[in-house]
Design a protein around this motif. Structure first.
Motif, PDB file in Angstrom:
ATOM      1  N   VAL A 217      68.284 -27.516 -89.770  1.00  0.00           N
ATOM      2  CA  VAL A 217      67.319 -27.469 -89.000  1.00  0.00           C
ATOM      3  C   VAL A 217      66.428 -29.096 -88.469  1.00  0.00           C
ATOM      4  O   VAL A 217      65.113 -27.945 -88.205  1.00  0.00           O
ATOM      5  N   SER A 218      65.921 -29.938 -88.421  1.00  0.00           N
ATOM      6  CA  SER A 218      64.214 -30.785 -88.596  1.00  0.00           C
ATOM      7  C   SER A 218      64.492 -31.733 -87.585  1.00  0.00           C
ATOM      8  O   SER A 218      64.924 -32.107 -86.644  1.00  0.00           O
ATOM      9  N   GLY A 219      63.934 -32.578 -87.598  1.00  0.00           N
ATOM     10  CA  GLY A 219      63.729 -33.847 -86.503  1.00  0.00           C
ATOM     11  C   GLY A 219      64.598 -34.740 -87.172  1.00  0.00           C
ATOM     12  O   GLY A 219      64.851 -35.960 -86.397  1.00  0.00           O
TER      13      GLY A 219
ATOM     14  N   GLY B 286      68.099 -30.125-100.900  1.00  0.00           N
ATOM     15  CA  GLY B 286      67.275 -29.797-101.366  1.00  0.00           C
ATOM     16  C   GLY B 286      66.748 -28.185-100.325  1.00  0.00           C
ATOM     17  O   GLY B 286      65.611 -27.311-100.293  1.00  0.00           O
ATOM     18  N   HIS B 287      66.746 -28.826 -98.605  1.00  0.00           N
ATOM     19  CA  HIS B 287      66.329 -27.786 -97.939  1.00  0.00           C
ATOM     20  C   HIS B 287      67.058 -26.593 -98.133  1.00  0.00           C
ATOM     21  O   HIS B 287      66.762 -25.634 -97.713  1.00  0.00           O
ATOM     22  N   ILE B 288      68.236 -26.424 -98.148  1.00  0.00           N
ATOM     23  CA  ILE B 288      68.822 -25.354 -98.398  1.00  0.00           C
ATOM     24  C   ILE B 288      68.638 -24.272 -99.599  1.00  0.00           C
ATOM     25  O   ILE B 288      68.221 -23.440-100.073  1.00  0.00           O
TER      26      ILE B 288
ATOM     27  N   THR C  74      59.043 -27.544 -94.054  1.00  0.00           N
ATOM     28  CA  THR C  74      59.635 -28.650 -93.751  1.00  0.00           C
ATOM     29  C   THR C  74      59.402 -29.869 -94.857  1.00  0.00           C
ATOM     30  O   THR C  74      59.648 -29.025 -96.425  1.00  0.00           O
ATOM     31  N   ASP C  75      59.184 -30.668 -94.929  1.00  0.00           N
ATOM     32  CA  ASP C  75      59.687 -31.633 -95.814  1.00  0.00           C
ATOM     33  C   ASP C  75      58.534 -31.343 -97.280  1.00  0.00           C
ATOM     34  O   ASP C  75      57.443 -31.522 -97.008  1.00  0.00           O
ATOM     35  N   ASN C  76      59.750 -31.206 -98.512  1.00  0.00           N
ATOM     36  CA  ASN C  76      58.176 -30.574 -99.628  1.00  0.00           C
ATOM     37  C   ASN C  76      59.106 -30.579-101.143  1.00  0.00           C
ATOM     38  O   ASN C  76      60.962 -31.050-100.403  1.00  0.00           O
TER      39      ASN C  76
ATOM     40  N   ASN D  69      70.335 -34.705-103.280  1.00  0.00           N
ATOM     41  CA  ASN D  69      70.522 -35.057-102.537  1.00  0.00           C
ATOM     42  C   ASN D  69      69.361 -34.276-101.053  1.00  0.00           C
ATOM     43  O   ASN D  69      69.168 -32.539-101.295  1.00  0.00           O
ATOM     44  N   HIS D  70      68.344 -34.673-100.300  1.00  0.00           N
ATOM     45  CA  HIS D  70      67.687 -33.823 -99.347  1.00  0.00           C
ATOM     46  C   HIS D  70      68.131 -32.807 -99.023  1.00  0.00           C
ATOM     47  O   HIS D  70      67.566 -31.816 -98.655  1.00  0.00           O
ATOM     48  N   LEU D  71      69.038 -33.167 -97.957  1.00  0.00           N
ATOM     49  CA  LEU D  71      69.838 -31.414 -97.766  1.00  0.00           C
ATOM     50  C   LEU D  71      70.176 -30.359 -98.866  1.00  0.00           C
ATOM     51  O   LEU D  71      69.734 -28.757 -97.792  1.00  0.00           O
TER      52      LEU D  71
HETATM   53 ZN    ZN Z   1      64.107 -32.760 -94.267  1.00  0.00          ZN
END
Ligand code: ZN
Ligand code: KG4
Length: 395
Positions: A164-166, A139-141, A362-364, A135-137
């Protein structure tokens, strides 16, 4: 598809040293293509980054003022092969030396997600390696965890995480999962935006002020230049009925729009900046001289309102959940004022706050590989039926 690496691929600064290259451990290739960045990375044991390659599409979407899904998927198709190849080269590994492949399943743009998923699935099948859906979220965590590991620290759980992103503005409680859950972590959603994401508000306000796309980085720098600029207007705290941990940014964006409409003196400078943008001049140094102190003051007030809202609701969440750790991730986490204010508020309350570096905010794909490792440890593998999931809640 091209064989060589396109020049617009940004190879981030994670060159492995010889010590990390020889690190034994589980090597996971992460693949991320949920929005407008094609990314691949190799991470060992969810903590040591051997490579982290991101091909950004910003130049393609800029003239439309936002991401165009059809163009995004076409570009992912062009970039995926060279980006993965570059990630493997930087890691100094052959594909056969990988232990698993982690790929973003959602949330995101279906056409974009499908490129990464199809490639990841094919690679996993050809190599006979496990495939892990991320899950992309989540990933951010994990981006915040990765940063902490780089500092030799492990964030104390439970924690509160603001993503918190776009595309997202959401608060989670993050805990170590119970053994019976066969998971590394458990998440509970505490609140989310009811309308625009914070990054989206930055992008829209930037567009209406003739300051280009994406809006966050330029507004961040202009706000920092506004020290002595008088405030042309003030924006009060946003009130949301119901869940006090929900966010709302569309009212603020509309308030900026109305303020600009009611003050014709902004018009001329906006046109000048738009003309400058049209000729490719979009740098801070080029736009600052075309921005009056009234505009700088407006940008500062807008940013103050966004930052105050993000920080105060997150601090409230930390209090409600009685945690000692705050994690902040996503593109807007790169904001300098947001970082400063979080540190200030967290320090005064004796809380620890972790931000990923700008490259990990940012997304990576390093964050995808790190999140995949925790699923790998619990044997949670995907099969060939894995499909893109546009709307995919984490909890
Ligand atoms: Zn993202
Ligand atoms: O996480 P990200 O790369 O992509 C997704 O949206 O998933 O975040 C991009 C967003 C954009 O809206 C951009 O304007 C915002 O993050 N952003 C910032 C800053 N840098 C990027 N917003 C505020 N301040 C910044 N320094």
């Amino acid at each position: 598809m091209e064989n060589r690496l396109p020049s617009d691929v940004l190879a981030l600064n994670f060159r492995p040293d010889m010590e990390t290259q020889s690190t034994k451990g589980k090597r996971i290739l992460g693949i991320e293509s949920s929005c407008d960045e094609t990314a691949a990375a190799v991470v060992v044991d969810g903590r040591t980054i051997l490579s982290n390659v991101v091909a950004s599409q910003i130049d393609i979407h800029r003239k439309y003022g936002g991401v165009v899904p059809e163009l995004a998927s076409r570009e992912h198709l062009r970039q995926i092969v060279p980006v993965v190849r570059e990630a493997m080269e930087q890691a100094g590994l052959r594909l056969e030396e990988l232990d698993a492949i982690g790929v973003t399943q959602g949330p995101g743009l279906v056409g974009s997600l499908l490129v990464g998923i199809t490639y990841g699935k094919t690679l996993a099948a050809a190599l006979g390696k496990p495939l892990i859906a991320v899950n992309h979220l989540e990933g951010h965590i994990h981006a915040a965890f990765l940063e902490a590991h780089k500092l030799g620290e492990a964030p104390k759980l439970p924690a509160v995480c603001l993503i918190v992103s776009g595309g997202h503005t959401v608060l989670y409680e993050v805990k170590a999962a119970e053994p019976s859950q066969n998971e590394g972590f458990a998440y509970r959603k505490l609140g989310q935006t009811r309308d625009d994401a914070a990054g989206e508000a930055y992008d829209k306000v930037s567009k209406l002020l003739g300051l280009g796309y994406p809006g966050g980085p330029i507004l961040d720098r202009l706000a920092a230049s506004a020290v002595n600029a008088p405030a042309p207007t003030k924006f009060g705290p946003t009130k949301t009925r119901g869940n006090p941990l929900d966010f709302s940014f569309s009212g603020l964006k509309t308030a900026v729009l109305y303020h600009v409409r009611e003050h014709p003196e902004y018009k001329q400078e906006i046109s000048k900046r738009e003309a400058e943008l049209a000729t490719g001049h979009r740098k801070f140094e080029e736009l600052l001289p075309l921005s009056s102190s009234q505009t700088l003051g407006l940008v500062r007030e807008f940013q103050n309102a966004v930052v105050r809202d993000l920080v105060e609701r997150t601090m409230n969440a930390a209090e409600v959940c009685n945690v000692e750790t705050i994690l902040v991730s996503g593109g807007v986490a790169a904001n300098s004022q947001l970082r400063a204010r979080f540190r200030e508020r967290a320090n005064s309350r004796g809380l620890k706050v972790y931000f990923p570096s700008r490259a990990l905010s940012t997304d990576n794909a390093a964050m995808i590989a790190a999140a995949a490792y925790s699923r790998f440890q619990h044997g949670r593998f995907a099969d060939a039926t894995l499909n893109a999931t546009a709307s995919m809640p984490l909890a």
